[in-house]
Design a protein around this motif. Structure first.
Motif, PDB file in Angstrom:
ATOM      1  N   ARG A  64      12.531  24.415  24.201  1.00  0.00           N
ATOM      2  CA  ARG A  64      12.246  23.543  23.056  1.00  0.00           C
ATOM      3  C   ARG A  64      13.532  23.282  22.270  1.00  0.00           C
ATOM      4  O   ARG A  64      13.656  23.634  21.093  1.00  0.00           O
ATOM      5  CB  ARG A  64      11.170  24.162  22.162  1.00  0.00           C
ATOM      6  N   ASP A 123      14.758  20.536  21.137  1.00  0.00           N
ATOM      7  CA  ASP A 123      14.666  19.480  20.133  1.00  0.00           C
ATOM      8  C   ASP A 123      13.687  19.904  19.044  1.00  0.00           C
ATOM      9  O   ASP A 123      12.472  19.986  19.270  1.00  0.00           O
ATOM     10  CB  ASP A 123      14.198  18.179  20.794  1.00  0.00           C
ATOM     11  N   ALA A 124      14.197  20.155  17.862  1.00  0.00           N
ATOM     12  CA  ALA A 124      13.368  20.631  16.751  1.00  0.00           C
ATOM     13  C   ALA A 124      12.397  19.575  16.256  1.00  0.00           C
ATOM     14  O   ALA A 124      11.441  19.896  15.534  1.00  0.00           O
ATOM     15  CB  ALA A 124      14.258  21.097  15.598  1.00  0.00           C
ATOM     16  N   THR A 125      12.601  18.322  16.643  1.00  0.00           N
ATOM     17  CA  THR A 125      11.718  17.256  16.160  1.00  0.00           C
ATOM     18  C   THR A 125      10.467  17.088  17.021  1.00  0.00           C
ATOM     19  O   THR A 125       9.561  16.336  16.656  1.00  0.00           O
ATOM     20  CB  THR A 125      12.474  15.911  16.118  1.00  0.00           C
ATOM     21  N   TRP A 126      10.406  17.760  18.177  1.00  0.00           N
ATOM     22  CA  TRP A 126       9.218  17.630  19.022  1.00  0.00           C
ATOM     23  C   TRP A 126       7.982  18.139  18.298  1.00  0.00           C
ATOM     24  O   TRP A 126       8.005  19.207  17.670  1.00  0.00           O
ATOM     25  CB  TRP A 126       9.383  18.443  20.306  1.00  0.00           C
ATOM     26  N   SER A 127       6.901  17.402  18.418  1.00  0.00           N
ATOM     27  CA  SER A 127       5.615  17.916  17.965  1.00  0.00           C
ATOM     28  C   SER A 127       5.117  18.927  18.984  1.00  0.00           C
ATOM     29  O   SER A 127       5.657  19.043  20.095  1.00  0.00           O
ATOM     30  CB  SER A 127       4.602  16.777  17.839  1.00  0.00           C
ATOM     31  N   ASP A 128       4.069  19.676  18.637  1.00  0.00           N
ATOM     32  CA  ASP A 128       3.512  20.646  19.577  1.00  0.00           C
ATOM     33  C   ASP A 128       3.016  19.954  20.840  1.00  0.00           C
ATOM     34  O   ASP A 128       3.131  20.504  21.949  1.00  0.00           O
ATOM     35  CB  ASP A 128       2.373  21.427  18.924  1.00  0.00           C
ATOM     36  N   GLU A 157       4.215  17.103  22.128  1.00  0.00           N
ATOM     37  CA  GLU A 157       5.395  16.704  22.903  1.00  0.00           C
ATOM     38  C   GLU A 157       5.993  17.905  23.623  1.00  0.00           C
ATOM     39  O   GLU A 157       6.412  17.804  24.787  1.00  0.00           O
ATOM     40  CB  GLU A 157       6.428  16.070  21.976  1.00  0.00           C
TER      41      GLU A 157
END
Length: 651
Positions: A251, A253-258, A260
């Motif tokens: 993970r 990318d810290a902007t990913w939603s759960d 995503e």
């Protein structure tokens, strides 16, 4: 996993891994043998703080901190490196260990691909908090953990990690950027917890074992707590077998939603690779051909002696044996026929001729070998042995298929399976017929339950009682199973992996006996990934499979009805039984060993009565290995390749 389970033929088998969780799909006889986790032991007491300085001194030594068998009363802070008492003092580093596998699935993410070869590679490249002592499985010894503390009520485990453990450096398969080694911290265990609690991540087999966990929470950089909601019989082994998950890899990318993130866990190119914190790292993978691991020189613990491990894709056991004799591979799991008929020449020598004395025989042989007193004219050593967790085999019936809805029909199919003939003609009597899901010396076997006999007449009577008769004279039984007034023939397919011959041999014997009783069985050998897809989607009638036994089982993953309707579930036959659910739930919550034994014996009896599987046999391990490897020992838990070594003159 450690070492090969040669007895596993080339049948599909599902394996419970030591350093990760869940049962893993297994297709070949040559994967490292898996040491199963499952026995709850009493709380380990801690020594006084005055031992800390001594522990720090031992931490810096490349010597075994304990010479005798481990004592559960010894502070685990003193046992700095698990199983270090089995490390030979004269061992040399270097050399390559080459072995064969039937296939790789193409997915190295063991959370979402519960397959044995995936688990094997992950186990070599990753560490858990602790492992069982090889000779004393009731004792847990720290690996990633520095130590642990357990609350008086047994619900809270406080884990202190060793400092200095790092994730392997890697080149990201997606971004192509180089990522340097990062330290393993409490955050990596919290990320594991967050991931398995993301319901969109398909990891139900693993998720079931943590159903009773309330939370995994960070205390500081190197400390975290596992908090259980209520007592669980396997809380200790499941907690100490925790393996971290690298958030910076899966993970980034810290902007990913759960959602995503879950999609990435399933489809990302990162699943074509892996990074770990264990003694080996994945160096090279040529799809369909080979995979190479190399020793991680930045490893925080005691390194294995072998510096390179190669896996060659080689589906057929006969080809593997040819390559073993030529020196193309170093070890393999033998089929029983190979053990009896094809490895009796002078180039082979049997180190463990008797399973009952295999441990002592292997120790004595290793001593003679180090003293140079073994014969000179052989090239390959043979080992037969049992381990604390025995593999066992069965034919499984999909309960969603109306043919198998009737218990009488399933019982009749078992009575039409000539298991004694299978054991004698195919297994050469290596192993034992079984009556249920617990095997070997398991205390959860009801001794009053015995395998059903081969009884064609009795089976035909049961089928007739259930309405199966040959009404049109074509030699095949038929019945109106859908209630539409139209009789359907008793015909179904048996799913078999297309590698190897043993599953086909078992299928052929069964096919012949069923035909005599008026049942048409179609053998369906298919490619491995297609086999897995059919299991995942429950799109099959019956199949030949196997599980490993465990030291102390929790049947929830395989047999509880909550798993019956889920894709990629270990309950792939959709077995549902309210009484089974009750017994499973009470047993997993019972910390009273006597009560737990009663509950699991009752569960054993219930499965014998229901016959959702035709329980076949448990197996023994048959292994052949080039003589250049030293410290080949059989332990209570099997064999361990991390402890073998090669003299430099023989590399």
């Amino acid at each position: 996993m450690n070492n090969h389970s040669g007895c596993l033929l080339v049948i599909l088998i599902l394996i419970l891994a030591l350093n990760s969780f869940g049962l893993y799909l297994y297709i070949d006889s040559n994967s490292r043998y898996t040491v199963a986790i499952a026995q709850n032991t009493e709380k380990i007491n801690y020594l006084a703080d005055s031992l800390d300085n001594l522990a720090e001194t031992i931490d810096n030594l490349e010597l075994s901190p304990i010479a005798a068998a481990p004592n559960p009363a010894i502070n685990n802070r003193f046992v700095r490196y698990a199983n270090s008492e089995f490390r030979p003092q004269n061992a040399q580093s270097g050399g390559t260990l080459t072995q064969a596998v039937s296939s790789f699935s193409g997915n190295m993410n063991s959370l979402v691909r519960s397959e044995s070869t995936t688990s094997t590679i992950n186990s070599a490249c990753n560490d858990s908090l602790a492992v069982r002592n090889l000779m004393h499985p009731e004792v847990f010894e720290p690996v990633l953990a520095e130590y642990w503390e357990i609350s008086d009520d047994g619900l809270i485990y406080t884990i202190k990690l060793k400092e200095g453990a790092t994730w392997h450096p890697y080149t990201d398969p997606v971004t192509k950027e180089r990522v340097e080694a990062k330290e393993v911290t409490a955050d990596d265990f919290v990320f594991f917890w967050e991931t398995i609690n993301n319901q969109e991540v398909p990891c139900d087999p693993i998720r079931t074992y943590f159903k009773l966990v309330d939370t995994i929470e960070k205390v500081d950089r190197y400390t975290f707590r596992v908090v259980w909601q209520e007592p669980y019989a396997l809380a200790k082994p499941m907690t100490l077998s925790l393996t971290p998950l690298p958030k910076h890899y899966y993970r980034p990318d810290a902007t990913w939603s759960d959602s995503e993130f879950a999609a990435q866990m399933i489809t990302s190119k990162r699943n074509q690779f892996l990074i770990g914190c264990g003694p080996y790292y994945l160096d090279k993978w040529v799809k369909g051909q080979s995979l190479t691991l190399k020793r991680y020189e930045g490893y925080y613990g005691l390194k294995p002696y072998i510096t390179e491990v190669k896996y060659l894709v080689m589906p057929e056991p006969n080809i593997q044996l040819v390559e073993l004799k030529k020196g193309g591979i170093d070890l393999m799991g033998l089929t029983p026929e190979q053990w009896v008929k094809e490895t009796e020449s002078e180039e082979f020598i049997t180190v463990t001729p008797d399973i009952q004395t295999a441990i002592a025989d292997s120790v004595a042989w290793n001593k003679l070998k180090e003293e140079g007193k073994t014969p000179k004219d052989y090239q390959i050593e043979k080992y037969q042995y049992e381990a604390a967790a025995l593999p066992w085999f069965f034919i499984a019936y999909n309960q969603n298929n109306p043919i198998f809805a009737d218990k009488n029909v399933r019982t009749a199919l078992t009575m039409l399976t000539d298991r004694k003939r299978i054991m004698h003609d195919i297994r050469y009597d290596f192993g034992k017929l079984i009556a249920g899901p617990f095997v070997g010396a398991s205390p959860y076997i009801d001794p009053n339950v015995t395998p059903l006999p081969f009884d064609p007449e009795g089976a035909i009577a049961l089928l007739k009682e259930s309405g199966w008769e040959d009404t049109d004279g074509d030699g095949i039984l038929d019945k109106d199973i859908d209630g539409d007034g139209k009789n359907e023939p008793f015909e179904y397919s048996l799913l078999i992996p297309n590698t190897g011959t043993t599953a086909r041999q078992i299928g052929a014997i069964t096919q012949s006996d069923l035909k005599k009783a008026g049942i048409q069985l179609d053998l369906m050998p298919i490619e491995w990934s297609a086999f897995v897809d059919k299991l995942d989607n429950k799109s099959f009638a019956a199949c030949i499979l196997g599980w490993t036994g465990t030291l102390d089982p929790d049947p929830y993953q395989v047999w509880h009805s909550s798993q019956a309707d889920k894709k990629q579930s270990s309950n792939f036959i959709s077995f549902k039984n309210p009484e089974a659910d009750r017994l499973i739930e009470e047993a997993r919550r019972s910390i009273d060993s006597k009560k737990r034994k009663e509950l699991l014996q009752a569960f054993y009896r219930l499965l014998h009565e229901e016959q959702p599987y035709t329980f076949l046999f448990n197996a023994v391990n048959l292994r052949a290995q080039n003589k250049r490897f030293f410290n080949n020992r059989v332990y209570t838990l099997g064999m361990d390749d991390n402890l073998i070594w090669i003299p430099q003159a023989m590399e």
